[in-house]
Every structure is written in structure tokens, then in C-alpha cells.
Motif scaffolding. Structure first.
Motif, PDB file in Angstrom:
ATOM      1  N   ILE A 104       0.840  -1.206   0.000  1.00  0.00           N
ATOM      2  CA  ILE A 104       0.000   0.000   0.000  1.00  0.00           C
ATOM      3  C   ILE A 104       0.873   1.252   0.000  1.00  0.00           C
ATOM      4  N   ARG A 105       1.897   1.270   0.839  1.00  0.00           N
ATOM      5  CA  ARG A 105       2.793   2.434   0.903  1.00  0.00           C
ATOM      6  C   ARG A 105       3.442   2.697  -0.457  1.00  0.00           C
ATOM      7  N   GLN A 106       3.939   1.647  -1.080  1.00  0.00           N
ATOM      8  CA  GLN A 106       4.609   1.807  -2.374  1.00  0.00           C
ATOM      9  C   GLN A 106       3.614   2.269  -3.440  1.00  0.00           C
ATOM     10  N   ALA A 107       2.464   1.637  -3.501  1.00  0.00           N
ATOM     11  CA  ALA A 107       1.471   1.975  -4.528  1.00  0.00           C
ATOM     12  C   ALA A 107       0.960   3.401  -4.364  1.00  0.00           C
ATOM     13  N   THR A 108       0.681   3.807  -3.140  1.00  0.00           N
ATOM     14  CA  THR A 108       0.172   5.168  -2.936  1.00  0.00           C
ATOM     15  C   THR A 108       1.272   6.202  -3.177  1.00  0.00           C
ATOM     16  N   ALA A 109       2.532   5.852  -2.908  1.00  0.00           N
ATOM     17  CA  ALA A 109       3.647   6.755  -3.217  1.00  0.00           C
ATOM     18  C   ALA A 109       3.768   6.952  -4.723  1.00  0.00           C
ATOM     19  N   GLU A 110       3.335   5.948  -5.495  1.00  0.00           N
ATOM     20  CA  GLU A 110       3.361   6.036  -6.959  1.00  0.00           C
ATOM     21  C   GLU A 110       2.105   6.708  -7.514  1.00  0.00           C
ATOM     22  N   GLY A 111       1.221   7.150  -6.615  1.00  0.00           N
ATOM     23  CA  GLY A 111       0.036   7.878  -7.057  1.00  0.00           C
ATOM     24  C   GLY A 111      -1.237   7.054  -7.188  1.00  0.00           C
ATOM     25  N   ARG A 112      -1.189   5.784  -6.836  1.00  0.00           N
ATOM     26  CA  ARG A 112      -2.403   4.961  -6.894  1.00  0.00           C
ATOM     27  C   ARG A 112      -3.269   5.233  -5.673  1.00  0.00           C
ATOM     28  N   ARG A 113      -4.587   5.102  -5.854  1.00  0.00           N
ATOM     29  CA  ARG A 113      -5.523   5.299  -4.745  1.00  0.00           C
ATOM     30  C   ARG A 113      -6.040   3.949  -4.265  1.00  0.00           C
ATOM     31  N   PHE A 114      -6.090   3.791  -2.960  1.00  0.00           N
ATOM     32  CA  PHE A 114      -6.692   2.621  -2.336  1.00  0.00           C
ATOM     33  C   PHE A 114      -7.810   3.113  -1.442  1.00  0.00           C
ATOM     34  N   THR A 115      -9.036   2.722  -1.759  1.00  0.00           N
ATOM     35  CA  THR A 115     -10.186   3.090  -0.932  1.00  0.00           C
ATOM     36  C   THR A 115     -11.010   1.838  -0.709  1.00  0.00           C
ATOM     37  N   ARG A 116     -11.713   1.833   0.418  1.00  0.00           N
ATOM     38  CA  ARG A 116     -12.523   0.659   0.750  1.00  0.00           C
ATOM     39  C   ARG A 116     -13.651   1.096   1.659  1.00  0.00           C
ATOM     40  N   VAL A 117     -14.815   0.508   1.442  1.00  0.00           N
ATOM     41  CA  VAL A 117     -15.941   0.683   2.363  1.00  0.00           C
ATOM     42  C   VAL A 117     -16.227  -0.673   2.977  1.00  0.00           C
ATOM     43  N   ARG A 118     -16.324  -0.685   4.295  1.00  0.00           N
ATOM     44  CA  ARG A 118     -16.706  -1.896   5.019  1.00  0.00           C
ATOM     45  C   ARG A 118     -18.117  -1.693   5.556  1.00  0.00           C
ATOM     46  N   VAL A 119     -19.020  -2.560   5.150  1.00  0.00           N
ATOM     47  CA  VAL A 119     -20.391  -2.547   5.659  1.00  0.00           C
ATOM     48  C   VAL A 119     -20.401  -3.429   6.894  1.00  0.00           C
TER      49      VAL A 119
END
Length: 148
Positions: A37-52
Motif C-alpha cells: 500500500i505504501r509503495q502503490a500510494t507513493a506512486e500515485g495509486r488510490r486505495f479506498t474501501r468501504v466496510r459494511v
């Protein structure tokens, strides 16, 4: 979107046991995911999640709130939606990749992950993108949810 109140994943079972017992939680199993996650977001990718989640929270959902402090710190944005506010949304888990690929998750009766079904049909992806957006706008930031 994650819609299950409980999951049966062997790789996190000891950490879940420790959490429920009130012990210090060994997060060694979590390190590679956090690094990704750290590497991907540093490269500009977004990680989002909704937990119901259902109320009261299951032990697993409480464990998820605990773990999400680390994923959010790594760059992911996890939000929570109380099941009573999830009307019209699917009751199954799925991930969207770049709004063009959907992976619908399948679980067994024992809550163990069976695999993901890759779907690229644009109409199906758009419908799930709509549901993702609807869930996102109804959901509460992780830190606000955890503070309640």
C-alpha cells in the motif's frame, strides 16, 4: 466493498485471537500488505474501501477497525457504513480496479475465501461503480467511526 461481518482467513487467525483476548497483537502477517500500500500510494495509486458492518460489531469487525488504523496510515482510505444505511447495495464483496475491472469475491459457508471472479462487462462494472460511489458517500471515515 466488503459486506461480510466475519471472515475466516488462516493467515490472520492468531492475530484475531490475540486481539479478542486483549493481548498485544503481532502484526507480522500484515507487513507485506502495508508495504505494498505504501509503495502503490507513493506512486500515485488510490486505495479506498468501504466496510459494511452490523451493530453491535462482531469480534472480527472490531479487529478490522483496529487493523485499519495501520492500512490508513500506509495510505489506504477505509470507511465504515452501518448495514442499516446500506439499503440498495449488494450484500457481497467486490473490488474495482481502475473503474474497468471488477473482481467479485466468493466465500464458502465457513466464511473462507474461495476465489475471485473477474468481470469486465462494462455494464456490470458501471453498476458496481455506482454502488461503490453510493456506499462511499454514506460511509464514515475510519477515525470518526472508531471514535464512537
Amino acid at each position: 466493498m466488503e459486506a461480510q461481518d466475519d471472515y475466516a482467513e488462516a493467515y490472520e487467525s492468531e492475530a484475531l485471537r490475540q486481539f479478542v483476548a486483549g493481548e498485544e497483537v503481532d502484526l507480522g502477517w500484515f507487513g507485506e500488505w502495508l508495504a505494498m500500500i505504501r509503495q502503490a500510494t507513493a506512486e500515485g495509486r488510490r486505495f479506498t474501501r468501504v466496510r459494511v458492518v452490523s451493530l453491535p460489531l462482531t469480534d472480527y469487525s472490531q479487529f478490522g477497525v483496529f487493523c485499519s488504523q495501520y492500512t490508513n496510515a500506509a495510505g489506504e482510505d477505509i470507511r465504515y457504513l452501518i448495514r442499516d444505511h446500506a439499503a440498495g447495495l449488494p450484500d457481497y464483496d467486490y473490488w474495482l480496479f481502475d473503474s474497468c475491472k471488477l473482481v467479485r469475491m466468493h466465500f464458502g459457508g465457513d466464511r473462507a475465501f474461495l476465489g475471485g471472479e473477474v468481470i469486465t462487462d462494462p455494464a456490470v462494472v458501471v453498476r458496481h461503480s455506482y454502488w461503490r460511489d453510493a456506499a462511499w458517500h454514506r460511509a464514515v471515515r475510519r477515525d470518526d467511526f472508531a471514535a464512537k
